[in-house]
Design an enzyme around this catalytic site. Sequence first.
Site, short mmCIF file in Angstrom:
data_model
loop_
_atom_site.label_atom_id
_atom_site.label_comp_id
_atom_site.label_asym_id
_atom_site.label_seq_id
_atom_site.Cartn_x
_atom_site.Cartn_y
_atom_site.Cartn_z
N GLY A 1 5.73 6.82 10.53
CA GLY A 1 5.47 6.09 9.30
C GLY A 1 5.69 4.60 9.45
O GLY A 1 6.05 4.09 10.51
N GLU B 1 -4.31 -9.03 4.41
CA GLU B 1 -4.67 -7.90 3.56
C GLU B 1 -4.76 -8.31 2.08
O GLU B 1 -4.86 -7.45 1.21
CB GLU B 1 -3.69 -6.73 3.75
CG GLU B 1 -3.89 -6.03 5.08
CD GLU B 1 -3.05 -4.77 5.23
OE1 GLU B 1 -3.39 -3.97 6.10
OE2 GLU B 1 -2.06 -4.60 4.49
N ALA C 1 4.37 -5.83 2.66
CA ALA C 1 5.58 -5.12 2.29
C ALA C 1 6.33 -4.62 3.51
O ALA C 1 7.57 -4.65 3.55
CB ALA C 1 5.24 -3.97 1.36
N ALA D 1 3.78 0.86 12.58
CA ALA D 1 4.49 -0.33 12.10
C ALA D 1 5.06 -1.17 13.24
O ALA D 1 5.91 -2.04 13.00
CB ALA D 1 5.61 0.08 11.15
N ALA D 2 4.59 -0.96 14.45
CA ALA D 2 5.15 -1.71 15.58
C ALA D 2 5.01 -3.21 15.39
O ALA D 2 5.97 -3.98 15.53
CB ALA D 2 4.46 -1.28 16.87
N GLY D 3 3.79 -3.66 15.06
CA GLY D 3 3.56 -5.08 14.87
C GLY D 3 4.32 -5.66 13.70
O GLY D 3 4.86 -6.77 13.77
N ASP D 4 4.36 -4.92 12.60
CA ASP D 4 5.05 -5.41 11.40
C ASP D 4 6.56 -5.49 11.63
O ASP D 4 7.22 -6.41 11.14
CB ASP D 4 4.76 -4.50 10.21
CG ASP D 4 3.32 -4.60 9.75
OD1 ASP D 4 2.68 -5.65 10.01
OD2 ASP D 4 2.82 -3.64 9.13
N THR E 1 11.22 1.22 16.25
CA THR E 1 10.26 1.60 15.21
C THR E 1 9.25 2.63 15.69
O THR E 1 8.92 3.57 14.95
CB THR E 1 9.53 0.35 14.69
OG1 THR E 1 10.50 -0.54 14.11
CG2 THR E 1 8.48 0.70 13.66
N ASN F 1 0.84 -1.21 0.00
CA ASN F 1 0.00 0.00 0.00
C ASN F 1 0.87 1.25 0.00
O ASN F 1 2.00 1.22 0.51
CB ASN F 1 -0.88 0.06 1.27
CG ASN F 1 -1.94 -1.01 1.31
OD1 ASN F 1 -2.43 -1.46 0.28
ND2 ASN F 1 -2.28 -1.44 2.51
#
Length: 298
Positions: free
Chosen positions: A281, A137, A42, A243-246, A276, A11
């Site tokens: 972002g 997703e 991503a 983006a903590a989890g990613d 992070t 995305n």
Amino acid sequence: MKKILVIGSLNMDQVTKVHHTPKVGETVVGNGLELIAGGKGANQAVAMGKLGADVTMIGMVGTDDFASQLLDNLKQMGVTDKVMKTDKVPTGTALIMVNESADNSIVVIAGANGLLKPEMIKPSWFDDIDIVVLQLEIPLDTVAEIIKQTKARNIYTVLNPSPATHLDEDLLKDVDLLVVNETEFESLSGIEFEAEESLDKGYEKLKVKELVVTLGTKGSWYYDKASKYYVPALKVDAIDTTAAGDSYMGALVCEISKGVLINEAMEFATKVAAYTVTKLGAQSSLPTLEDLKERGLI
């Protein structure tokens, strides 16, 4: 080092800062607008690439400018690009508001991500692949078919069921490692998180092989049939938790691909997530090993 394949979303995140998250019917003023590469698939692939993993990304984008920017970003971040294009719909986007408490509200518009269908899956995707990483997703039937194929090939499969939704027991039993946050844990298990005992009950109910539950500032837990393990969170001044989890997921799988023990992988992932959330972002906030060294985290 084992080879990782991430199959998931890409995305373009459109991010603005707000004083507070608006209520229904309320208008608030946004402070700036940034275009930042995102998408859970991503994000996780880039987190791995920036940390030195051998990672390939498969997904769908449109033929617009956002697509070109996202694919260029993957290459720059050390991710092998096998992403497909469609001219039927635009690239996926996400509208993100970050308030002064560093909490975020996100609206995801699937776009091309929604066209990654089961019939597009090719056996060659899995050649020489050791670990497959998935999220939700992209269409759920596609995720289910990929898990079926990885199970048949004995490929270690990691699922991050986000956005949270109900998943069949037959699907979950073929996942090797399930990584969930508190909301996803409650959605899948039907058990509200209150204390450690809630996680014990949830693990038994979910009947998964391995489970990692991330609880933000309350740390993270690991479960398998023989053991459980807890890692406390690090205290930092967070400015954006998008983006903590990613980042946690990406760092965790990166370490697993190196043969690191799960408790050590979780400790490393906790440090990456802590870094992070101090940046704005999604992919723009993900650290390299050098970034972590400069911060004194490794």
